[in-house]
Design a protein around this motif. Structure first.
Motif, PDB file in Angstrom:
ATOM      1  N   GLU A  58       0.830  -1.219   0.000  1.00 50.76           N
ATOM      2  CA  GLU A  58       0.000   0.000   0.000  1.00 50.76           C
ATOM      3  C   GLU A  58       0.859   1.262   0.000  1.00 50.76           C
ATOM      4  N   ARG A  59       2.044   1.136   0.656  1.00 48.10           N
ATOM      5  CA  ARG A  59       2.914   2.304   0.769  1.00 48.10           C
ATOM      6  C   ARG A  59       4.025   2.311  -0.265  1.00 48.10           C
ATOM      7  N   GLY A  60       3.919   1.416  -1.233  1.00 48.41           N
ATOM      8  CA  GLY A  60       4.923   1.387  -2.293  1.00 48.41           C
ATOM      9  C   GLY A  60       5.802   0.151  -2.219  1.00 48.41           C
ATOM     10  N   HIS A  61       6.875   0.201  -3.003  1.00 43.41           N
ATOM     11  CA  HIS A  61       7.804  -0.902  -3.187  1.00 43.41           C
ATOM     12  C   HIS A  61       8.616  -1.108  -1.909  1.00 43.41           C
ATOM     13  N   GLY A  62       8.679  -2.319  -1.420  1.00 40.66           N
ATOM     14  CA  GLY A  62       9.488  -2.550  -0.225  1.00 40.66           C
ATOM     15  C   GLY A  62       9.382  -3.966   0.298  1.00 40.66           C
ATOM     16  N   MET A  63       9.999  -4.165   1.445  1.00 39.33           N
ATOM     17  CA  MET A  63       9.955  -5.478   2.110  1.00 39.33           C
ATOM     18  C   MET A  63       8.858  -5.444   3.158  1.00 39.33           C
ATOM     19  N   ASN A  64       8.179  -6.561   3.335  1.00 38.36           N
ATOM     20  CA  ASN A  64       7.215  -6.650   4.436  1.00 38.36           C
ATOM     21  C   ASN A  64       7.263  -8.047   5.056  1.00 38.36           C
ATOM     22  N   LEU A  65       6.343  -8.312   5.958  1.00 34.88           N
ATOM     23  CA  LEU A  65       6.375  -9.608   6.647  1.00 34.88           C
ATOM     24  C   LEU A  65       6.219 -10.769   5.669  1.00 34.88           C
ATOM     25  N   SER A  66       5.404 -10.590   4.639  1.00 34.14           N
ATOM     26  CA  SER A  66       5.240 -11.672   3.656  1.00 34.14           C
ATOM     27  C   SER A  66       6.559 -11.945   2.938  1.00 34.14           C
ATOM     28  N   SER A  67       7.354 -10.883   2.711  1.00 39.72           N
ATOM     29  CA  SER A  67       8.657 -11.068   2.045  1.00 39.72           C
ATOM     30  C   SER A  67       9.584 -11.927   2.889  1.00 39.72           C
ATOM     31  N   ILE A  68       9.548 -11.679   4.207  1.00 38.52           N
ATOM     32  CA  ILE A  68      10.468 -12.392   5.098  1.00 38.52           C
ATOM     33  C   ILE A  68      10.176 -13.895   5.070  1.00 38.52           C
ATOM     34  N   THR A 128      -0.032 -11.527  18.030  1.00 39.80           N
ATOM     35  CA  THR A 128      -1.413 -11.060  17.866  1.00 39.80           C
ATOM     36  C   THR A 128      -1.526 -10.307  16.537  1.00 39.80           C
ATOM     37  N   ASP A 129      -2.738 -10.037  16.110  1.00 37.82           N
ATOM     38  CA  ASP A 129      -2.942  -9.287  14.863  1.00 37.82           C
ATOM     39  C   ASP A 129      -2.289  -7.908  14.931  1.00 37.82           C
ATOM     40  N   GLU A 130      -2.417  -7.252  16.081  1.00 37.82           N
ATOM     41  CA  GLU A 130      -1.826  -5.914  16.242  1.00 37.82           C
ATOM     42  C   GLU A 130      -0.301  -5.994  16.143  1.00 37.82           C
ATOM     43  N   GLN A 131       0.269  -6.999  16.819  1.00 37.73           N
ATOM     44  CA  GLN A 131       1.732  -7.146  16.773  1.00 37.73           C
ATOM     45  C   GLN A 131       2.208  -7.452  15.351  1.00 37.73           C
ATOM     46  N   ALA A 132       1.437  -8.269  14.639  1.00 34.70           N
ATOM     47  CA  ALA A 132       1.815  -8.621  13.263  1.00 34.70           C
ATOM     48  C   ALA A 132       1.820  -7.374  12.383  1.00 34.70           C
ATOM     49  N   SER A 133       0.813  -6.550  12.564  1.00 34.25           N
ATOM     50  CA  SER A 133       0.717  -5.325  11.764  1.00 34.25           C
ATOM     51  C   SER A 133       1.881  -4.375  12.088  1.00 34.25           C
ATOM     52  N   ALA A 134       2.202  -4.246  13.374  1.00 33.70           N
ATOM     53  CA  ALA A 134       3.318  -3.375  13.777  1.00 33.70           C
ATOM     54  C   ALA A 134       4.649  -3.932  13.273  1.00 33.70           C
ATOM     55  N   ILE A 139       9.320  -3.736   9.543  1.00 37.19           N
ATOM     56  CA  ILE A 139      10.141  -4.356   8.490  1.00 37.19           C
ATOM     57  C   ILE A 139      10.202  -3.417   7.289  1.00 37.19           C
ATOM     58  N   PHE A 140       9.040  -2.874   6.893  1.00 34.65           N
ATOM     59  CA  PHE A 140       9.001  -1.957   5.744  1.00 34.65           C
ATOM     60  C   PHE A 140       9.930  -0.756   5.980  1.00 34.65           C
ATOM     61  N   GLU A 141       9.831  -0.169   7.172  1.00 34.17           N
ATOM     62  CA  GLU A 141      10.676   0.993   7.507  1.00 34.17           C
ATOM     63  C   GLU A 141      12.158   0.632   7.458  1.00 34.17           C
ATOM     64  N   ASN A 142      12.507  -0.504   8.049  1.00 31.46           N
ATOM     65  CA  ASN A 142      13.926  -0.897   8.105  1.00 31.46           C
ATOM     66  C   ASN A 142      14.548  -0.982   6.717  1.00 31.46           C
ATOM     67  N   TYR A 143      13.766  -1.496   5.760  1.00 30.34           N
ATOM     68  CA  TYR A 143      14.319  -1.714   4.421  1.00 30.34           C
ATOM     69  C   TYR A 143      14.247  -0.469   3.531  1.00 30.34           C
ATOM     70  N   ARG A 144      13.951   0.667   4.121  1.00 30.02           N
ATOM     71  CA  ARG A 144      14.084   1.913   3.348  1.00 30.02           C
ATOM     72  C   ARG A 144      15.552   2.274   3.160  1.00 30.02           C
ATOM     73  N   ASP A 145      16.410   1.682   3.998  1.00 32.82           N
ATOM     74  CA  ASP A 145      17.826   2.061   3.973  1.00 32.82           C
ATOM     75  C   ASP A 145      18.667   0.800   4.146  1.00 32.82           C
ATOM     76  N   GLN A 146      19.713   0.653   3.327  1.00 32.07           N
ATOM     77  CA  GLN A 146      20.505  -0.575   3.430  1.00 32.07           C
ATOM     78  C   GLN A 146      21.337  -0.631   4.699  1.00 32.07           C
ATOM     79  N   LYS A 147      21.319   0.469   5.461  1.00 30.78           N
ATOM     80  CA  LYS A 147      21.989   0.421   6.773  1.00 30.78           C
ATOM     81  C   LYS A 147      21.410  -0.710   7.632  1.00 30.78           C
TER      82      LYS A 147
END
Ligand SMILES: [Zn+2]
Length: 462
Positions: A58-68, A128-134, A139-147
């Motif tokens: 939804e927020r664009g190209h990136g990594m998320n939990l499904s990617s992991i 929990t569902d809330e924890q999964a969403s967070a 994960i998405f935020e972390n992969y904004r930067d290769q650091k």
């Protein structure tokens, strides 16, 4: 009744002790091993811009939990709900969260749990569902930067250098990360009988020949081209060879005469019989083994779990015995034939190494048994390890799994009185680091952690 009760109490006390990870010895050994800057002998870390895990969210190209999960070993035999491009996380999670029901005990699931626990503070078993969403958001935020990759690999997993197998562009000979060491993947070179075998130009010795002004019209030409490819790999900093032929064919390589191999050269696959093609591949494999010795590039060979028929490392023994100058590295401990791999070392320890890469991820229990057995049948300077993953979380999980597994084995041997503390710690350090540095001494010039630096020195990107 009283006896049964005391028996039960006694059994539960035994059961508690049976978890090595709860012992003081384990905790001490594990802490020591965690502090060892590891040399990881095998991963598949793509350039950051093209990590295979990226999806459209939804927020664009990136990594998320499904990617992991999708880009992990988990999907090899566990069904996973597909991510829909541009879809909502909640929609995916409502279906995906029940995917794990049959996988709870599998190592292909469990090896990633330490990453969620240690990097994100999440117990995936009770998520929990809330924890999964967070978790997904983080994960998405972390992969904004290769650091993020640098942080997890070099600090959290405490990996100092990582040998990387660029199977997506085998003959490109480029590295992308300052902690990365180049591996020369020779898998496709055995198929050099015809240019039509190479759909990826970066795998093609024919393209290499054309780029370098070399003629490629005969088997002799081909052998010259391969030699030149080796020179280029060596000059680019490759430290070893790697082959994954066990996924495609048997590891039974016969030293066929050149005339037989010549019959296949220039012909396309559909005009060759299976036997003719095998002759050519076998002939080239033996030449690769000889070039491995000539250029002092030890040969990492995938053994075990691939095509199960034909991946037993015992099939390599004649070739190993006939090539004492080549340094062979038997990958994955030959899973499930870990005992067989051990006996190969016992007989040929002067020029064979075992790499436990991927083994704890395949089966933690088999890996434990393997380390126990191997340390009993071979010198301790022959065993290495690798993570074999393509994202930060996988690399962290596989590394943690390996450190735990080695620490458990060493702690058990200490507590049984079979190893002194100091000797056990030395063995742990050898497996995680020193054995790779002894086999690849050129890496000593690239060590950076002892200099007190926070990051490895940058490498030039092309
Ligand atoms: Zn691999």
């Amino acid at each position: 009744m009283k006896t049964i009760l005391s028996l039960l109490l006694c059994c539960s006390a035994v059961a508690q002790v049976a978890d090595t990870k709860q012992t003081a010895t384990y905790k001490r050994v594990k802490a020591e091993l965690d502090a060892v800057p590891a040399i990881d002998t095998h991963d598949h870390l793509w350039p950051f811009e093209t990590l295979p895990g990226y999806v459209e969210t939804e927020r664009g190209h990136g990594m998320n939990l499904s990617s992991i999960w999708r880009n992990s070993y988990y999907t090899w035999f566990n069904p996973t709900t597909k991510w829909t491009a541009g879809g909502k996380f909640e929609d995916w999670w409502q279906k995906a969260k029940s995917d794990f029901a049959n996988a709870r005990a599998t190592s292909f699931y469990r090896y990633q749990l330490p990453a969620f626990e240690d990097l994100y503070g999440v117990d995936f078993e009770k998520i929990t569902d809330e924890q999964a969403s967070a978790l997904n958001d983080r994960i998405f935020e972390n992969y904004r930067d290769q650091k993020w990759l640098y942080h997890v690999v070099t600090e959290r997993a405490n990996i100092e250098l990582m040998l990387n197998d660029p199977y997506w562009a085998r003959l490109k000979f480029t590295t992308y990360y300052p902690f990365e060491v180049l591996v020369f993947n020779v898998t496709t070179l055995v198929r050099g009988f015809n240019s039509s075998e190479f759909s990826n130009p970066w795998d093609s010795p024919y393209r290499f020949a054309a780029d370098n002004g070399l003629e490629l019209k005969s088997l002799d030409d081909y052998l010259t081209v391969i030699d030149r490819v080796f020179q280029k790999a060596k000059a680019a900093g490759a430290v070893c060879l790697k082959t994954t032929l066990a996924y495609e064919r048997t590891l039974d390589f016969v030293n066929v005469p050149k005339e037989r191999a010549e019959k296949a050269f220039g012909r396309s696959r559909k005009t060759l019989t299976d036997a003719e093609r095998k002759d050519f591949e076998d002939f080239i494999m033996w030449r690769l083994v000889e070039l491995s010795a000539k250029y002092d590039l030890p040969f990492q060979i995938h053994t075990g779990q691939a095509r199960i028929q034909g991946s037993n490392p015992m099939l390599l023994v004649d070739m190993i015995a006939a090539n004492p100058k080549t340094k062979f590295i038997l990958f994955h401990g030959g899973f499930p034939w870990v005992g067989e791999t051990g006996v190969i070392l016992m007989r040929h320890s002067s020029h064979v190494w075992i790499d436990s890469v991927w083994l704890p991820t395949l089966s933690y229990t088999t890996a434990k048994r393997a380390f126990h057995e191997w340390l009993e049948v071979m010198p301790s300077d022959r065993i290495m390890w690798g993570a074999d993953c393509n994202h930060a979380e996988g690399i962290y999980g596989a590394t943690e799994f390996t450190r735990r597994c080695v620490a458990e084995v060493l702690a058990e041997k200490i507590d049984r009185g079979e190893l002194k503390d100091e000797h056990a710690l030395r063995i742990g350090r050898q497996i995680l680091r020193d054995n790779a540095l002894a086999l690849f001494p050129q890496l000593k010039d690239r060590l950076w952690k002892h200099k007190g630096k926070l990051e490895p020195p940058p490498v030039d990107k092309d």
